[in-house]
Design a protein around this motif. Structure first.
Motif, PDB file in Angstrom:
ATOM      1  N   ASP A   1      50.343  65.295  56.792  1.00 39.79           N
ATOM      2  CA  ASP A   1      48.960  64.849  56.621  1.00 39.79           C
ATOM      3  C   ASP A   1      48.155  65.758  55.642  1.00 39.79           C
ATOM      4  OD1 ASP A   1      48.985  62.954  58.545  1.00 39.79           O
ATOM      5  OD2 ASP A   1      48.010  64.120  60.173  1.00 39.79           O
TER       6      ASP A   1
ATOM      7  N   THR B   1      44.228  66.807  54.484  1.00 43.92           N
ATOM      8  CA  THR B   1      43.008  66.752  54.351  1.00 43.92           C
ATOM      9  C   THR B   1      42.265  67.360  53.158  1.00 43.92           C
ATOM     10  OG1 THR B   1      43.128  66.982  56.621  1.00 43.92           O
ATOM     11  CG2 THR B   1      40.862  67.614  55.669  1.00 43.92           C
TER      12      THR B   1
ATOM     13  N   VAL C   1      41.255  62.270  55.514  1.00 40.96           N
ATOM     14  CA  VAL C   1      42.601  62.645  56.006  1.00 40.96           C
ATOM     15  C   VAL C   1      43.728  61.462  55.782  1.00 40.96           C
ATOM     16  CG1 VAL C   1      44.006  63.367  58.232  1.00 40.96           C
ATOM     17  CG2 VAL C   1      41.399  63.826  57.830  1.00 40.96           C
TER      18      VAL C   1
ATOM     19  N   GLU D   1      47.666  60.111  55.506  1.00 40.69           N
ATOM     20  CA  GLU D   1      49.295  60.707  55.841  1.00 40.69           C
ATOM     21  C   GLU D   1      50.015  60.334  54.907  1.00 40.69           C
ATOM     22  OE1 GLU D   1      51.406  59.678  59.896  1.00 40.69           O
ATOM     23  OE2 GLU D   1      51.701  57.867  58.721  1.00 40.69           O
TER      24      GLU D   1
END
Length: 221
Positions: free
Chosen positions: A130, A132, A137, A139
């Motif tokens: 992940d 940010t 956010v 993946e």
């Protein structure tokens, strides 16, 4: 609904992508999946994918259907319990009732009027992380492996999997697009809208090269 970018990775750039992904906290998992359709391809012809996938020590059942654009799809997942060596749960389409993807699945099956059969499968290793960035956010999922159709028969065919998916988890789509552009530019990736299910469908549709063919007469000189 999932929103994602999928990129194919040139083989000479795979090591660099793996190294970049491992610079953060990653999770590695071995995955296998079994895809189902009717004998006449009622699901695939409607852009629907229905599968059972083993994720580590658990089975998950998923249905995916086309969304409003090439980068989004309707998706619904149902946990099917722990994985036991040598066995897999039976597909149960009714578990997706009450969802958009589930409704499209049921409509296709009712129109076909024939039972589900296993058509092809995937075997791959997945590395996820992940990221940010500015309220978004995302993946990242690196998949390497293969798609196999007509498994265990004379018609068995396969295609490689070597791709990076970036899926939006929370935040604006603009953040996902910016991150996708950054990874694509840095590593020489190229965009793909072909899903693993579509690759399996293409393998199923390929002509049987093992079948004898009548030779054509030579062209006149």
């Amino acid at each position: 609904m999932e929103i994602e970018f999928k990129f194919c990775i040139p083989l000479d750039r795979l090591a660099a992508v793996q190294a970049a992904l491992r610079r953060g906290r990653c999770t590695a998992i071995r995955m296998e999946a079994r895809y189902f359709d009717t004998p006449d391809g009622a699901l695939g012809s409607r852009g629907i994918a229905f599968r059972l996938r083993r994720e580590g020590d658990q089975w998950v059942q998923t249905v995916k259907a086309l969304g409003d654009g090439p980068l989004d799809r309707q998706e619904h997942n149902v946990a099917r319990g722990p994985a036991i060596a040598g066995t897999a749960p039976e597909p149960q389409p009714q578990l997706h009732s009450g969802t958009v993807a589930g409704a499209r699945l049921q409509q296709a099956l009712q129109a076909a009027g024939s039972p589900l059969v296993e058509t092809y499968g995937t075997e791959m290793d997945r590395l996820t992380r992940d990221i940010t960035r500015q309220g978004t956010v995302v993946e990242l999922a690196l998949d390497t492996g293969r798609v196999v159709a007509h498994r265990g028969t004379a018609r068995q065919a396969e295609a490689p999997i070597c791709e990076l998916e970036l899926e939006l988890k929370t935040g604006p789509v603009t953040g996902l697009a910016a991150l996708a552009a950054q990874w694509a530019t840095r590593h020489g990736l190229y965009l793909s809208t072909v899903s693993k299910a579509e690759r399996g469908e293409r393998l199923l549709a390929a002509p049987d090269r093992s079948s004898p063919r009548k030779a054509r007469p030579p062209a006149p000189l």
